[in-house]
Motif scaffolding. Structure first.
Motif, short mmCIF file in Angstrom:
data_model
loop_
_atom_site.label_atom_id
_atom_site.label_comp_id
_atom_site.label_asym_id
_atom_site.label_seq_id
_atom_site.Cartn_x
_atom_site.Cartn_y
_atom_site.Cartn_z
N THR A 1 0.82 -1.21 0.00
CA THR A 1 0.00 0.00 0.00
C THR A 1 0.86 1.26 0.00
OG1 THR A 1 -1.87 -1.08 1.10
CG2 THR A 1 -1.68 1.31 1.37
N ALA A 2 1.96 1.24 0.74
CA ALA A 2 2.81 2.43 0.83
C ALA A 2 3.31 2.85 -0.54
CB ALA A 2 3.99 2.15 1.76
N ASP A 3 3.62 1.90 -1.43
CA ASP A 3 4.10 2.25 -2.76
C ASP A 3 2.99 2.90 -3.59
OD1 ASP A 3 6.48 1.14 -2.03
OD2 ASP A 3 6.32 -0.64 -3.29
N ARG B 1 2.54 6.47 -2.24
CA ARG B 1 3.62 7.37 -2.64
C ARG B 1 3.45 7.83 -4.08
NH1 ARG B 1 7.09 4.52 1.13
NH2 ARG B 1 7.32 2.78 -0.34
N VAL C 1 -4.61 3.36 6.64
CA VAL C 1 -3.55 4.32 6.33
C VAL C 1 -3.01 5.06 7.55
CG1 VAL C 1 -2.97 6.39 5.01
CG2 VAL C 1 -4.40 4.63 3.97
#
Length: 304
Positions: free
Chosen positions: A91-93, A96, A139
């Motif tokens: 999810t972080a990618d 970003r 998140v």
């Protein structure tokens, strides 16, 4: 609709089903984007968005060749209505890439997420509600009162587009209307006040325990003055721990379908997938992302 991981068989199967459902154009990306005519435009956008991060046009083109950033760039430029990624990456990618190219919506600082919990069967003592919004469950770990209010505001806006009913927002806590005290309760109470300033036309209440938010008979005893009357459909969790645990329990023990995490608060929609997503999950998330692209005052797609 742009599907990022076109090399994944689950994503390819989902693309075919979306076409069968009538989505006019579904684009599948390769592991590297090389010859697309929009590559230079995306590279220019990425460099303009963060000039301090990219030394020159060659470096910008190299970043634009990455499928997540290319997809986000297409959405930011208006060349796609929405993008979906995350089947093979964290999810972080996805976040970003979305924040770099698209960024938050006007007036919003906190990008967050919701799960749309589609209930498998009627729940005893609970009025018929087939879909509940759980936010944030993916998140923001420890939201401030200001962040909780923004999370609730964008969740309410999206619910009107995606589900098509009026949002009824409950800010959840281990306390109902002063039954307990402390800084964690105070944080939720402050968030309710801030939300009322952001969305004065949306019915809301808090702090409420889960049963007081969802069960009219319990609400009558615990919070008789609550405007929700135990009929909330948007549940705002005080932190990521409680939201994430709750959605997985409802999914696994109550048999609800969990659509998401749906990223909310972006200027234009880009959606995330669980790396365990099935083709049906990809279709569901893509459909929600397309609904997010529809203006709030017109919550239906023209045609498909």
């Amino acid at each position: 609709m742009v599907l990022v991981e076109g090399w994944d068989p689950r994503v390819r199967a989902a693309a075919e089903r979306l076409r069968q459902l009538g989505i006019r154009r579904v684009t599948l990306l390769d592991e590297r984007v090389e010859q697309d005519p929009s590559l230079d435009d995306v590279a220019q956008l990425l460099r303009e968005r963060k000039p301090d991060r990219l030394a020159d046009s060659d470096e910008a083109r190299e970043l634009a060749r990455r499928p997540l950033h290319f997809a986000a760039g297409l959405v930011a430029l208006g060349l796609a209505d929405a993008a979906v990624g995350g089947a093979t990456c964290p999810t972080a990618d996805v976040l970003r890439a979305a924040l770099w190219a698209i960024g938050p919506a006007d007036g919003i600082e906190t990008v967050s997420s919701s799960f749309y919990m589609v209930l498998a069967a009627p729940v005893p003592d609970v009025p018929e509600r087939s879909v509940l919004t759980f936010t944030d469950a993916g998140v923001v770990p420890n939201p401030t009162p200001e962040q909780l209010a923004e999370i609730a505001a964008v969740a309410a806006d999206d619910r009107a587009r995606i589900v098509g009913d009026l949002p009824r927002v409950a800010f959840l806590s281990f306390s109902t209307k002063g039954s307990a005290t402390g800084p964690r309760v105070d944080r939720v109470v402050e968030a309710v006040g801030r939300f009322s300033e952001l969305r004065p036309d949306v019915v809301c209440d808090g702090e409420l325990q889960g049963d007081a938010a969802l069960v009219p008979a319990v609400a009558l005893r615990k919070a008789p003055e609550s405007p929700l009357r135990g009929e909330a459909n948007v549940l705002v969790f005080p932190d990521l721990d409680s939201g994430n645990i709750a959605y997985k329990l409802v999914q696994r023990l109550a048999g609800a379908s969990a659509i998401g995490p749906i990223i909310q608060g972006l200027a234009r929609p880009m959606a995330d997938l669980s790396r365990g997503a099935t083709p049906d999950d990809v279709v569901d998330v893509a459909a929600v992302a397309l609904l997010q692209s529809v203006p709030a005052e017109r919550p239906e797609l023209e045609g498909k």
